[in-house]
Design a protein around this motif. Structure first.
Motif, PDB file in Angstrom:
ATOM      1  N   GLY A 109       0.858  -1.166   0.000  1.00  0.00           N
ATOM      2  CA  GLY A 109       0.000   0.000   0.000  1.00  0.00           C
ATOM      3  C   GLY A 109       0.901   1.225   0.000  1.00  0.00           C
ATOM      4  O   GLY A 109       1.941   1.244   0.673  1.00  0.00           O
ATOM      5  N   VAL A 110       0.534   2.257  -0.765  1.00  0.00           N
ATOM      6  CA  VAL A 110       1.409   3.418  -0.950  1.00  0.00           C
ATOM      7  C   VAL A 110       0.656   4.692  -0.573  1.00  0.00           C
ATOM      8  O   VAL A 110      -0.519   4.859  -0.918  1.00  0.00           O
ATOM      9  N   ALA A 111       1.352   5.584   0.127  1.00  0.00           N
ATOM     10  CA  ALA A 111       0.773   6.869   0.521  1.00  0.00           C
ATOM     11  C   ALA A 111       1.444   8.001  -0.246  1.00  0.00           C
ATOM     12  O   ALA A 111       2.651   7.983  -0.493  1.00  0.00           O
ATOM     13  N   GLU A 112       0.643   8.982  -0.621  1.00  0.00           N
ATOM     14  CA  GLU A 112       1.153  10.207  -1.242  1.00  0.00           C
ATOM     15  C   GLU A 112       0.869  11.356  -0.287  1.00  0.00           C
ATOM     16  O   GLU A 112      -0.272  11.536   0.159  1.00  0.00           O
ATOM     17  N   LEU A 113       1.910  12.123   0.034  1.00  0.00           N
ATOM     18  CA  LEU A 113       1.772  13.220   0.983  1.00  0.00           C
ATOM     19  C   LEU A 113       1.846  14.571   0.287  1.00  0.00           C
ATOM     20  O   LEU A 113       2.524  14.725  -0.721  1.00  0.00           O
ATOM     21  N   GLY A 114       1.129  15.537   0.862  1.00  0.00           N
ATOM     22  CA  GLY A 114       1.163  16.900   0.364  1.00  0.00           C
ATOM     23  C   GLY A 114       2.359  17.653   0.916  1.00  0.00           C
ATOM     24  O   GLY A 114       3.165  17.122   1.686  1.00  0.00           O
ATOM     25  N   PRO A 115       2.491  18.933   0.558  1.00  0.00           N
ATOM     26  CA  PRO A 115       3.654  19.734   0.974  1.00  0.00           C
ATOM     27  C   PRO A 115       3.779  19.904   2.482  1.00  0.00           C
ATOM     28  O   PRO A 115       4.882  20.103   3.000  1.00  0.00           O
ATOM     29  N   ASP A 116       2.671  19.817   3.202  1.00  0.00           N
ATOM     30  CA  ASP A 116       2.697  19.960   4.660  1.00  0.00           C
ATOM     31  C   ASP A 116       2.646  18.614   5.368  1.00  0.00           C
ATOM     32  O   ASP A 116       2.386  18.535   6.575  1.00  0.00           O
ATOM     33  N   GLY A 117       2.873  17.526   4.628  1.00  0.00           N
ATOM     34  CA  GLY A 117       2.876  16.200   5.221  1.00  0.00           C
ATOM     35  C   GLY A 117       1.517  15.558   5.348  1.00  0.00           C
ATOM     36  O   GLY A 117       1.392  14.464   5.906  1.00  0.00           O
ATOM     37  N   GLU A 118       0.491  16.243   4.822  1.00  0.00           N
ATOM     38  CA  GLU A 118      -0.850  15.675   4.904  1.00  0.00           C
ATOM     39  C   GLU A 118      -1.027  14.566   3.865  1.00  0.00           C
ATOM     40  O   GLU A 118      -0.395  14.566   2.817  1.00  0.00           O
ATOM     41  N   ILE A 119      -1.871  13.598   4.180  1.00  0.00           N
ATOM     42  CA  ILE A 119      -2.130  12.487   3.261  1.00  0.00           C
ATOM     43  C   ILE A 119      -3.086  12.962   2.174  1.00  0.00           C
ATOM     44  O   ILE A 119      -4.202  13.401   2.461  1.00  0.00           O
ATOM     45  N   ILE A 120      -2.658  12.871   0.914  1.00  0.00           N
ATOM     46  CA  ILE A 120      -3.522  13.307  -0.182  1.00  0.00           C
ATOM     47  C   ILE A 120      -3.938  12.151  -1.086  1.00  0.00           C
ATOM     48  O   ILE A 120      -4.768  12.317  -1.973  1.00  0.00           O
ATOM     49  N   GLY A 121      -3.364  10.965  -0.830  1.00  0.00           N
ATOM     50  CA  GLY A 121      -3.752   9.819  -1.642  1.00  0.00           C
ATOM     51  C   GLY A 121      -3.200   8.521  -1.087  1.00  0.00           C
ATOM     52  O   GLY A 121      -2.103   8.481  -0.541  1.00  0.00           O
ATOM     53  N   LEU A 122      -3.995   7.453  -1.216  1.00  0.00           N
ATOM     54  CA  LEU A 122      -3.587   6.117  -0.797  1.00  0.00           C
ATOM     55  C   LEU A 122      -3.941   5.138  -1.906  1.00  0.00           C
ATOM     56  O   LEU A 122      -5.033   5.213  -2.483  1.00  0.00           O
ATOM     57  N   GLU A 123      -3.031   4.220  -2.209  1.00  0.00           N
ATOM     58  CA  GLU A 123      -3.278   3.200  -3.227  1.00  0.00           C
ATOM     59  C   GLU A 123      -2.788   1.853  -2.722  1.00  0.00           C
ATOM     60  O   GLU A 123      -1.790   1.784  -2.012  1.00  0.00           O
ATOM     61  N   GLU A 124      -3.488   0.806  -3.115  1.00  0.00           N
ATOM     62  CA  GLU A 124      -3.088  -0.541  -2.710  1.00  0.00           C
ATOM     63  C   GLU A 124      -2.371  -1.241  -3.863  1.00  0.00           C
ATOM     64  O   GLU A 124      -2.953  -1.498  -4.904  1.00  0.00           O
ATOM     65  N   LYS A 125      -1.077  -1.514  -3.672  1.00  0.00           N
ATOM     66  CA  LYS A 125      -0.235  -2.208  -4.646  1.00  0.00           C
ATOM     67  C   LYS A 125      -0.428  -1.652  -6.069  1.00  0.00           C
ATOM     68  O   LYS A 125      -0.805  -2.375  -6.991  1.00  0.00           O
ATOM     69  N   PRO A 126      -0.164  -0.364  -6.255  1.00  0.00           N
ATOM     70  CA  PRO A 126      -0.389   0.266  -7.568  1.00  0.00           C
ATOM     71  C   PRO A 126       0.648  -0.176  -8.594  1.00  0.00           C
ATOM     72  O   PRO A 126       1.817  -0.395  -8.262  1.00  0.00           O
ATOM     73  N   GLU A 127       0.218  -0.284  -9.826  1.00  0.00           N
ATOM     74  CA  GLU A 127       1.138  -0.647 -10.903  1.00  0.00           C
ATOM     75  C   GLU A 127       2.163   0.460 -11.134  1.00  0.00           C
ATOM     76  O   GLU A 127       3.329   0.197 -11.443  1.00  0.00           O
ATOM     77  N   HIS A 128       1.709   1.717 -10.984  1.00  0.00           N
ATOM     78  CA  HIS A 128       2.602   2.871 -11.155  1.00  0.00           C
ATOM     79  C   HIS A 128       2.500   3.746  -9.893  1.00  0.00           C
ATOM     80  O   HIS A 128       1.704   4.696  -9.846  1.00  0.00           O
ATOM     81  N   PRO A 129       3.291   3.437  -8.862  1.00  0.00           N
ATOM     82  CA  PRO A 129       3.195   4.169  -7.590  1.00  0.00           C
ATOM     83  C   PRO A 129       3.490   5.659  -7.745  1.00  0.00           C
ATOM     84  O   PRO A 129       4.355   6.054  -8.528  1.00  0.00           O
ATOM     85  N   ARG A 130       2.763   6.468  -6.996  1.00  0.00           N
ATOM     86  CA  ARG A 130       2.965   7.917  -7.023  1.00  0.00           C
ATOM     87  C   ARG A 130       4.009   8.370  -6.014  1.00  0.00           C
ATOM     88  O   ARG A 130       4.361   9.563  -5.981  1.00  0.00           O
ATOM     89  N   SER A 131       4.478   7.474  -5.175  1.00  0.00           N
ATOM     90  CA  SER A 131       5.548   7.793  -4.227  1.00  0.00           C
ATOM     91  C   SER A 131       6.255   6.509  -3.848  1.00  0.00           C
ATOM     92  O   SER A 131       5.861   5.411  -4.271  1.00  0.00           O
TER      93      SER A 131
END
Length: 355
Positions: A142-164
């Motif tokens: 599972g992958v988390a994407e964080l915003g500039p202030d460390g806030e969670i802006i996206g979560l994906e489960e086993k993504p083919e193309h992870p954003r982070s």
């Protein structure tokens, strides 16, 4: 506060070992991975534990019992099929009641435990807290994407193309608000109720979700390389303890544990290493970062950076390394000439030989 420990699943990445054994019971330094998690939960001051089990439930229950050996009170909850982490929360509703809880994936390994995570959650007003760490292959997690202030802006489960490259570690803390979230989501394309979708629902509905970075060592032990690395890390911290029998022709160097009833004859053991109870090592070499289970036999063999489970025999083989050997396995040198390899290998196995 309660804990929900997930000890089901298929363990496909550790096959064929997990065709006949629960992946959470594969040992690290001769102790099942699951035990480390249960001890971490106890050390965090939690005693009420629900354990989600599946096809290997009988084996898990036999290994853990009622939890009293760990200072816990364990309740078993059967999941008829691996339908997702959020589904585990759904079926544990009665056990969890309206208490906050830790959800701990039983095949995860954290050297520093979870006491800090639990304490910070107790002191804050979060509805969910997730642990994050940077990994080289985020597509497996599972992958988390964080915003500039460390806030969670996206979560994906086993993504083919992870954003982070920020993997979600398999330990979560939740308030009772998560029960509404798991009821509100639908199965993903994988046919599972994803915990990432439930956490996203909390964020979208104005709930407080916090992320916390892991400071110590963490591994998901679902793959061979992860098991061996966890074994290495634990063995690095062991203290020498020789309670077995070692003859005068043997050479024991470094941090080595030899458990009661084990016998070492005319052999070299270079630590860190653990030799299980009633194991016999004769005319052999055991190299660093090796765990040999109980009741094994090594004769005229060389083994290094490996995990060998109980009641297995390795005879006349050199040099065995980077390996995970299951229970009651026999590895021997092929007799006669020519110099050949003879194999009987089950489904989903992997064998590497030098040509």
């Amino acid at each position: 506060m309660k804990a929900l420990v997930l000890a089901g699943g298929k363990g496909t990445r550790l096959r064929p070992l997990t065709h006949t054994s629960a992946k959470q019971l594969v040992p690290v330094a001769n102790k099942p991975v699951l035990y480390y998690g249960l001890e971490a939960i106890r050390d965090a001051g939690i005693t009420g534990v629900g354990v989600i089990v599946g096809d290997t439930g009988r084996e898990v229950q036999s290994a853990v019992g009622d939890g009293s050996a760990f200072g816990l009170d364990v309740t078993y909850i059967h999941q008829e099929a691996p339908l997702g982490l959020a589904h585990c929360v759904l079926i544990a509703r009665e056990f969890l009641a309206d208490e906050p809880f830790v959800m701990y994936l039983g095949d995860n390994f954290l050297v520093d435990g979870i006491t800090g995570l639990v304490d910070s959650f107790r002191q804050a007003d979060y509805d969910a807290q997730i642990l994050l760490t940077k990994v080289a292959e985020p597509q497996f997690y599972g992958v988390a994407e964080l915003g500039p202030d460390g806030e969670i802006i996206g979560l994906e489960e086993k993504p083919e193309h992870p954003r982070s490259d920020l993997a979600i570690v398999g330990v979560y803390t939740f308030s009772p608000a998560i029960h509404e979230a798991v009821r509100a989501i639908s199965p993903s394309a994988r046919g599972e109720l994803e915990i990432t979708d439930a956490i996203t629902w909390l964020i979208d509905n104005g709930r407080r979700v916090h992320s916390h970075f892991v400071s110590g060592y963490w591994r998901d032990t679902g793959r061979l390389q992860d098991m061996l690395e966890c074994n290495r890390i634990v063995l690095e911290a062991i203290e020498p303890d020789i309670r077995g029998t070692v003859d005068g022709l043997s050479d024991i160097t470094g941090r080595v544990v030899i458990e009661p009833g084990a016998v070492v004859e005319n052999s070299v053991i270079r630590g860190p290493a653990v030799i299980g109870a009633h194991t016999k090592i004769v005319n052999s070499f055991v190299g660093p970062y090796t765990s040999i289970g109980e009741g094994c036999t090594l004769e005229h063999a060389e083994v290094e950076y490996a995990i060998v489970l109980g009641e297995s025999t390795i005879r006349g083989v050199s040099r065995l390394t980077y390996s995970l050997i299951g229970r009651n396995v026999e590895v021997t040198r092929a007799p006669g000439v020519p110099d050949t390899c003879q194999l009987m290998v089950g489904d989903h196995s992997r064998v590497q030989v030098r040509s």
